[in-house]
Design a protein around this motif. Structure first.
Motif, short mmCIF file in Angstrom:
data_model
loop_
_atom_site.label_atom_id
_atom_site.label_comp_id
_atom_site.label_asym_id
_atom_site.label_seq_id
_atom_site.Cartn_x
_atom_site.Cartn_y
_atom_site.Cartn_z
N MET A 179 -76.19 -28.73 42.06
CA MET A 179 -74.75 -28.95 41.92
C MET A 179 -74.04 -27.66 41.57
SD MET A 179 -73.97 -32.03 42.70
CE MET A 179 -72.28 -32.03 42.10
N HIS A 180 -73.00 -27.37 42.33
CA HIS A 180 -72.15 -26.21 42.08
C HIS A 180 -70.73 -26.69 41.76
CE1 HIS A 180 -74.68 -22.92 44.31
NE2 HIS A 180 -75.38 -23.59 43.40
N SER A 181 -69.96 -25.85 41.11
CA SER A 181 -68.56 -26.16 40.81
C SER A 181 -67.69 -24.96 41.17
CB SER A 181 -68.37 -26.49 39.32
OG SER A 181 -69.11 -27.63 38.95
N LEU A 182 -66.57 -25.24 41.81
CA LEU A 182 -65.58 -24.20 42.08
C LEU A 182 -64.39 -24.46 41.17
CD1 LEU A 182 -65.05 -21.72 43.90
CD2 LEU A 182 -63.72 -23.22 45.37
N VAL A 183 -64.13 -23.53 40.27
CA VAL A 183 -63.07 -23.69 39.28
C VAL A 183 -61.94 -22.72 39.63
CG1 VAL A 183 -62.46 -23.61 36.84
CG2 VAL A 183 -64.78 -24.30 37.54
N VAL A 184 -60.76 -23.27 39.90
CA VAL A 184 -59.59 -22.45 40.26
C VAL A 184 -58.62 -22.47 39.08
CG1 VAL A 184 -57.70 -22.12 41.89
CG2 VAL A 184 -59.87 -23.07 42.68
N PRO A 185 -58.31 -21.31 38.51
CA PRO A 185 -57.44 -21.27 37.33
C PRO A 185 -55.98 -21.47 37.69
CG PRO A 185 -57.92 -19.06 38.03
CD PRO A 185 -58.72 -19.96 38.94
N ARG A 186 -55.15 -21.59 36.68
CA ARG A 186 -53.71 -21.63 36.91
C ARG A 186 -53.29 -20.32 37.55
NH1 ARG A 186 -50.24 -23.92 31.92
NH2 ARG A 186 -50.27 -21.71 31.37
N GLY A 187 -52.36 -20.41 38.49
CA GLY A 187 -51.87 -19.22 39.17
C GLY A 187 -52.73 -18.79 40.34
N SER A 204 -54.15 -24.76 42.25
CA SER A 204 -54.22 -24.20 40.90
C SER A 204 -54.65 -25.23 39.86
CB SER A 204 -52.84 -23.67 40.50
OG SER A 204 -52.35 -22.76 41.45
N GLY A 205 -55.38 -24.77 38.86
CA GLY A 205 -55.78 -25.62 37.76
C GLY A 205 -56.68 -26.76 38.17
N SER A 206 -57.55 -26.54 39.15
CA SER A 206 -58.39 -27.61 39.70
C SER A 206 -59.87 -27.23 39.65
CB SER A 206 -57.99 -27.91 41.15
OG SER A 206 -56.62 -28.26 41.24
N GLN A 207 -60.72 -28.26 39.74
CA GLN A 207 -62.16 -28.05 39.79
C GLN A 207 -62.78 -29.02 40.78
OE1 GLN A 207 -64.32 -27.67 36.08
NE2 GLN A 207 -66.13 -28.68 36.91
N SER A 224 -61.07 -32.72 40.06
CA SER A 224 -60.06 -32.87 39.02
C SER A 224 -58.95 -31.88 39.36
CB SER A 224 -60.63 -32.56 37.64
OG SER A 224 -59.61 -32.61 36.66
N GLY A 225 -57.76 -32.38 39.68
CA GLY A 225 -56.67 -31.49 40.10
C GLY A 225 -56.14 -31.87 41.46
N GLU A 226 -55.97 -30.86 42.32
CA GLU A 226 -55.42 -31.11 43.65
C GLU A 226 -56.21 -30.36 44.71
OE1 GLU A 226 -51.12 -31.36 45.96
OE2 GLU A 226 -51.31 -29.96 44.29
#
Length: 391
Positions: A179-187, A204-207, A224-226
């Motif tokens: 399992m991998h996760s791509l975490v995108v920060p705000r902005g 932004s702000g999604s995982q 979680s997010g968009e």
């Protein structure tokens, strides 16, 4: 079921061509036929035409530095170039108008009025968003994804990941599943090509959590997010997105999922077919142009017809919203621009706005437009903005 009124894209294009003097006989006949068939939209069509005509007269100002630009905006220099016109119209023209005319214009609407911004302040102040994210591997190792590694293969845990660009990676091969996760920060925002060829545009702000190898019966991810998904067609293995409030099942389709914790949950279908389930609610089928939404987990799923462009415009570089409360808009601005926004007056948050702007522009440009179109002020200090009513 609620259906939003709209003027089709091809009609907006014909309006633009007419105002440019480039419309041919066949196109002109098609436009007249549409007007004959929809006389109630005559006023809307002419309103769009006035926007197009005005936009063709825009003059791009010379570049100045960011601080001077912001100072001028705050002092009100250039306000004489903005006008309020008391007419109501939809915002789709902004998305069509900008690329066809090749000019920069911003439009803000509120009930009974519109502000047309005719400057290039956003260009002057530069862009603020960028492709950046963190890839978290099964071992917990974190790989920072930015512009430093482009056109190279990343080899980790027996998985081959190709860094296509500064904002996109593609999973090409894997020796074993993890399992991998791509975490995108705000902005920030990022694109991911999953092992099956499905493309995920992550906002932004999604995982997004996903396996390096999908199993033989289904393709399942968690969000979680968009994110906007362009699902690779595989009827034998449904593609499933688990979000905080929804479980969406598809086989080969394009749809947007908006589900940040504590915010409204929305699934918008562009093409194909999906089933949307939630908790005790069984799967509800969506057709293209429909949206499933839910304000609270205990609520029933609401289905309505929508202008899908409004909900996926972020994928194509537009910041668009229609009849949105300023508090809801502020939440999106916080994620898109990585700022904190607080309201000094609850009444300011209840103001509703409709507008459009290229999302790669600076936060200050959007603030300026909001201040011109609504009875509010933004007191911006570094990465925090306090919103209140004008005195």
């Amino acid at each position: 079921m609620h259906k939003e009124a709209r003027i089709p894209d091809h009609i907006l294009t014909l309006i633009i061509e007419r105002e440019k003097g480039a419309i041919d006989g066949e196109q002109s006949a098609a436009l007249h036929a549409f007007l004959d068939e929809h006389p109630d939209l005559q006023g809307e069509v002419e309103a769009y035409a006035r926007i197009v005509s005005k936009s063709r007269q825009l003059v791009i100002r010379k570049e100045i530095d960011r601080k001077k630009a912001w100072k001028k905006i705050r002092m009100g220099i250039g306000h004489g170039h903005s006008k309020r016109r008391y007419i109501r119209r939809w915002m789709k023209v902004a998305a069509v108008l900008l690329p066809l005319l090749g000019v920069i214009g911003f439009y803000f609407f509120q009930p009974g009025g519109v502000v047309e911004e005719e400057h290039s302040y956003a260009d002057i102040m530069g862009t603020v968003r960028q492709g950046r994210a963190t890839l978290v591997l099964g071992t917990g190792e974190q790989v920072i994804l930015d512009g430093s590694i482009v056109g190279q293969m990343i080899e980790r845990e027996g998985v081959s990941i190709y860094k296509e660009s500064s904002e996109r990676i593609s999973y090409t091969a894997a020796a074993s599943a993890s399992m991998h996760s791509l975490v995108v920060p705000r902005g920030g925002e990022y694109q991911l090509v999953l092992p099956d060829g499905t493309i995920a545009h992550i906002n932004s702000g999604s995982q997004l959590d996903f396996p390096t190898i999908f199993d033989t019966h289904s393709r399942e991810v968690s969000l979680s997010g968009e994110a906007f998904f362009e699902v690779a067609h595989d009827p034998e293995r449904p593609f499933i997105v688990n979000s905080p409030d929804f479980r969406i099942t598809a086989t080969g389709t394009s749809f947007n999922v908006y589900n940040y914790p504590g915010d409204v949950a929305e699934t918008t279908l562009v093409n194909g077919r999906v089933l949307v389930a939630s908790g005790r609610h069984e799967g509800v089928p969506l057709q293209p142009g429909q949206q499933a939404s839910m304000l609270h987990p205990e609520d029933s799923i609401r289905i309505r017809e929508v202008d899908t462009d409004l909900y996926i415009s972020w994928v194509y570089g537009m910041f668009r919203f229609r009849d949105m409360k300023l508090t809801d808009l502020a939440r999106r601005m916080e994620r898109w621009y990585d700022v904190d926004i607080v309201f000094a007056d609850d009444a300011a948050g209840d103001i509703r706005l409709t507008g459009a702007m290229q999302k790669e522009k600076a936060f200050e440009s959007l603030v300026w437009l909001i201040e011109q179109s609504a009875n509010v002020t933004f007191d911006v200090v570094e990465d925090k903005a306090v919103v209140g009513l004008k005195q």
